[in-house]
Design a protein around this motif. Structure first.
Motif, PDB file in Angstrom:
ATOM      1  N   PRO A  81     -37.451 -51.256 -64.413  1.00  0.00           N
ATOM      2  CA  PRO A  81     -38.747 -50.904 -63.828  1.00  0.00           C
ATOM      3  C   PRO A  81     -39.698 -50.170 -64.768  1.00  0.00           C
ATOM      4  CG  PRO A  81     -37.180 -49.195 -63.293  1.00  0.00           C
ATOM      5  CD  PRO A  81     -36.451 -50.173 -64.192  1.00  0.00           C
ATOM      6  N   THR A  82     -39.423 -50.177 -66.075  1.00  0.00           N
ATOM      7  CA  THR A  82     -40.200 -49.341 -66.998  1.00  0.00           C
ATOM      8  C   THR A  82     -41.688 -49.658 -66.957  1.00  0.00           C
ATOM      9  OG1 THR A  82     -38.260 -49.223 -68.431  1.00  0.00           O
ATOM     10  CG2 THR A  82     -40.367 -48.561 -69.388  1.00  0.00           C
ATOM     11  N   SER A  83     -42.053 -50.953 -66.896  1.00  0.00           N
ATOM     12  CA  SER A  83     -43.476 -51.303 -66.891  1.00  0.00           C
ATOM     13  C   SER A  83     -44.178 -50.725 -65.678  1.00  0.00           C
ATOM     14  CB  SER A  83     -43.659 -52.817 -66.939  1.00  0.00           C
ATOM     15  OG  SER A  83     -43.087 -53.438 -65.798  1.00  0.00           O
ATOM     16  N   ALA A  84     -43.490 -50.696 -64.517  1.00  0.00           N
ATOM     17  CA  ALA A  84     -44.082 -50.132 -63.310  1.00  0.00           C
ATOM     18  C   ALA A  84     -44.255 -48.623 -63.443  1.00  0.00           C
ATOM     19  CB  ALA A  84     -43.230 -50.474 -62.097  1.00  0.00           C
ATOM     20  N   ILE A  85     -43.278 -47.966 -64.078  1.00  0.00           N
ATOM     21  CA  ILE A  85     -43.381 -46.520 -64.290  1.00  0.00           C
ATOM     22  C   ILE A  85     -44.549 -46.206 -65.215  1.00  0.00           C
ATOM     23  CG2 ILE A  85     -42.217 -44.525 -65.313  1.00  0.00           C
ATOM     24  CD1 ILE A  85     -39.566 -45.784 -64.343  1.00  0.00           C
ATOM     25  N   LEU A  86     -44.672 -46.954 -66.307  1.00  0.00           N
ATOM     26  CA  LEU A  86     -45.751 -46.707 -67.265  1.00  0.00           C
ATOM     27  C   LEU A  86     -47.122 -46.986 -66.663  1.00  0.00           C
ATOM     28  CD1 LEU A  86     -44.174 -48.192 -70.523  1.00  0.00           C
ATOM     29  CD2 LEU A  86     -44.365 -45.786 -69.871  1.00  0.00           C
ATOM     30  N   SER A  87     -47.192 -47.933 -65.722  1.00  0.00           N
ATOM     31  CA  SER A  87     -48.482 -48.269 -65.110  1.00  0.00           C
ATOM     32  C   SER A  87     -48.800 -47.409 -63.900  1.00  0.00           C
ATOM     33  CB  SER A  87     -48.508 -49.745 -64.701  1.00  0.00           C
ATOM     34  OG  SER A  87     -47.570 -49.994 -63.665  1.00  0.00           O
ATOM     35  N   GLY A  88     -47.849 -46.547 -63.488  1.00  0.00           N
ATOM     36  CA  GLY A  88     -48.075 -45.674 -62.343  1.00  0.00           C
ATOM     37  C   GLY A  88     -47.903 -46.340 -60.997  1.00  0.00           C
ATOM     38  N   THR A  89     -47.250 -47.500 -60.948  1.00  0.00           N
ATOM     39  CA  THR A  89     -47.102 -48.236 -59.691  1.00  0.00           C
ATOM     40  C   THR A  89     -45.701 -48.112 -59.100  1.00  0.00           C
ATOM     41  OG1 THR A  89     -46.570 -50.273 -60.909  1.00  0.00           O
ATOM     42  CG2 THR A  89     -48.875 -49.910 -60.336  1.00  0.00           C
ATOM     43  N   TYR A  90     -44.853 -47.288 -59.701  1.00  0.00           N
ATOM     44  CA  TYR A  90     -43.479 -47.110 -59.209  1.00  0.00           C
ATOM     45  C   TYR A  90     -43.394 -45.769 -58.501  1.00  0.00           C
ATOM     46  CZ  TYR A  90     -38.416 -47.978 -59.363  1.00  0.00           C
ATOM     47  OH  TYR A  90     -37.103 -48.241 -59.036  1.00  0.00           O
ATOM     48  N   PRO A  91     -42.623 -45.651 -57.412  1.00  0.00           N
ATOM     49  CA  PRO A  91     -42.502 -44.370 -56.709  1.00  0.00           C
ATOM     50  C   PRO A  91     -42.117 -43.244 -57.668  1.00  0.00           C
ATOM     51  CG  PRO A  91     -41.472 -46.114 -55.421  1.00  0.00           C
ATOM     52  CD  PRO A  91     -41.839 -46.724 -56.740  1.00  0.00           C
ATOM     53  N   ALA A  92     -42.911 -42.185 -57.667  1.00  0.00           N
ATOM     54  CA  ALA A  92     -42.764 -41.130 -58.673  1.00  0.00           C
ATOM     55  C   ALA A  92     -41.371 -40.505 -58.676  1.00  0.00           C
ATOM     56  CB  ALA A  92     -43.826 -40.058 -58.467  1.00  0.00           C
ATOM     57  N   ALA A  93     -40.861 -40.157 -57.502  1.00  0.00           N
ATOM     58  CA  ALA A  93     -39.555 -39.491 -57.444  1.00  0.00           C
ATOM     59  C   ALA A  93     -38.454 -40.398 -57.982  1.00  0.00           C
ATOM     60  CB  ALA A  93     -39.248 -39.076 -56.008  1.00  0.00           C
ATOM     61  N   LEU A  94     -38.499 -41.668 -57.609  1.00  0.00           N
ATOM     62  CA  LEU A  94     -37.502 -42.613 -58.106  1.00  0.00           C
ATOM     63  C   LEU A  94     -37.651 -42.811 -59.609  1.00  0.00           C
ATOM     64  CD1 LEU A  94     -37.565 -45.285 -55.268  1.00  0.00           C
ATOM     65  CD2 LEU A  94     -35.742 -43.660 -55.752  1.00  0.00           C
ATOM     66  N   GLY A  95     -38.891 -42.831 -60.070  1.00  0.00           N
ATOM     67  CA  GLY A  95     -39.135 -43.010 -61.497  1.00  0.00           C
ATOM     68  C   GLY A  95     -38.547 -41.886 -62.319  1.00  0.00           C
ATOM     69  N   GLU A  96     -38.681 -40.669 -61.855  1.00  0.00           N
ATOM     70  CA  GLU A  96     -38.130 -39.533 -62.592  1.00  0.00           C
ATOM     71  C   GLU A  96     -36.607 -39.615 -62.656  1.00  0.00           C
ATOM     72  OE1 GLU A  96     -39.394 -37.136 -64.470  1.00  0.00           O
ATOM     73  OE2 GLU A  96     -41.276 -38.234 -64.227  1.00  0.00           O
ATOM     74  N   GLY A  97     -35.999 -40.004 -61.546  1.00  0.00           N
ATOM     75  CA  GLY A  97     -34.545 -40.148 -61.540  1.00  0.00           C
ATOM     76  C   GLY A  97     -34.073 -41.227 -62.500  1.00  0.00           C
TER      77      GLY A  97
END
Length: 393
Positions: free
Chosen positions: A133-149
């Motif tokens: 999911p890295t591209s979604a994290i970098l674009s800000g479209t991934y749930p923040a809490a899940l992204g941090e984990g």
């Protein structure tokens, strides 16, 4: 060298699974012992078993999941995640007990399921960042809490390698100073320019007057396939010889077909389901140009496959496309989401065979120089040997 790969794998659909299969076969041919830990479903069990039998060079171990999941902009469903976590943990422990691997090569989305076992046994991990999911994290479209984990788990990998240079600045901002880029490879012997297969053309209803625009991808929203249909009336009003060949499956396939009918262009579209990857060079070579209007990509294999076949690649002007397309030289770029601009670029290529030839020749030469499999395998093995030498922590 003893390598264990963990992640999505063929016959599950997707370019990343194909890329990993290509690399692992090459590692085995170089003398590495390569074992694969991947999932399968009850529906795909027979297909998976048949595929695994074609890979005697690899030692395949499968575990069951209720369904396949490969959506880069959504959190994994709990049922899938629980099955995957247990399958990776138990399968990897058994593989280590049988023969301790020198290194784990893990798809990014699977690192959270393997990192605990890797650390417990001090086995270094090479994490392969391909976009989910890295591209979604970098674009800000991934749930923040899940992204941090997820990022916390990814940081446990001793090294991170991405197929896309455009991911590197974002990865560095997130603290991945150990990240580097090695691009996707393409089999330039299989994907090479050749004449149109007459039998395939006849099957698809393609005649000599048609200028074939190919779109080969999973038919989902991030690929923006509906843009192709919406731009088609403008193209066909000016060049009725253009014919669209859509190869793939996905949630928007039926909507594409319905929309083509509503816009009165259905007869200029041919829809094919996912084809055996061995047949893709034939499909690429019945085309005159390839159209990819995606809003996000890592480094799409179809970019490289089109270029290796000497086709004029027409792509949305996104970071991934700019890595392989110099506008007017190795492809044509249009503003992402701009239907008029996309139509103009399709018409430009469709109406100028000399331009298609010039772009195709330069694109083929670029693929041979920068994306040939042997060079890419060399780069990976240098990285892996260094990682093994330094060991895990």
């Amino acid at each position: 060298m003893n390598i264990v790969h963990i992640g999505n794998y063929r016959p599950q659909i997707g370019g990343a699974a194909i890329s990993c299969d290509q690399l692992l076969l090459a590692f085995a041919q170089r003398g590495c012992r390569v074992r694969v830990l991947a999932s399968t479903t009850s529906e795909a069990e027979a297909e998976t078993h048949a595929f695994d039998a074609t890979r005697p060079e690899l030692e395949m171990r499968r575990f069951p999941v209720p369904f396949y999941f490969n959506q880069p902009y959504e959190a994994p469903p709990r049922e899938w995640e629980e099955a995957t976590r247990a399958g990776v943990r138990n399968g990897l422990e058994r593989m280590i007990a049988e023969s301790r691997p020198d290194v784990l090569v893990v798809r990014e989305g699977w690192v959270p399921y393997s990192s605990g076992v890797a650390k417990r046994h001090s086995i270094p991990t090479l994490a392969m960042v391909r976009g989910n999911p890295t591209s979604a994290i970098l674009s800000g479209t991934y749930p923040a809490a899940l992204g941090e984990g997820f990022l916390a788990e990814l940081r446990k990998a001793e090294h991170v390698v991405t197929v896309a240079r455009h991911f590197l600045p974002g990865l560095k901002r997130l603290g991945f100073e150990n990240a580097c880029s090695i691009p996707n490879a393409v089999d330039t012997a299989s994907f090479a320019p050749r004449g149109k297969d007459k039998a395939l053309s006849a099957k698809l209803g393609i005649d000599d007057s048609n200028i074939v625009a190919l779109h080969a991808a999973q038919i989902k929203s991030v690929k923006r396939p509906l843009d192709i249909v919406r731009s088609a009336p403008a193209v066909l009003r000016r060049d009725p010889n253009v014919l669209y060949l859509i190869v793939g499956e996905g949630p928007l396939r039926e909507e594409m077909q319905t929309l083509a009918g509503e816009l009165g262009v259905r007869e200029r579209f041919r829809f094919e389901s996912f084809v055996d990857y061995a047949d893709m060079p034939d499909y690429m070579n019945v085309a005159d140009l390839a159209v990819l209007p995606s809003e996000r990509e890592g480094l799409a294999r179809v970019y490289l496959e089109a270029q290796a076949c000497g086709k004029a690649l027409i792509a949305s002007d996104i970071a991934a496309a700019r890595e392989v397309v110099t506008h007017g030289q190795t492809g044509l770029l249009f503003r992402m989401g701009d239907l008029e601009d996309m139509a103009e670029k399709i018409l430009l290529a469709a109406g100028d065979p000399l331009l298609r030839e010039k772009i195709g020749k330069a694109a083929r030469e670029q693929a041979l120089r920068h994306h040939n499999l042997e060079t890419i395998v060399d780069e990976y093995l240098v990285l892996i040997r260094d990682l093994v030498r330094r060991g895990g922590g």
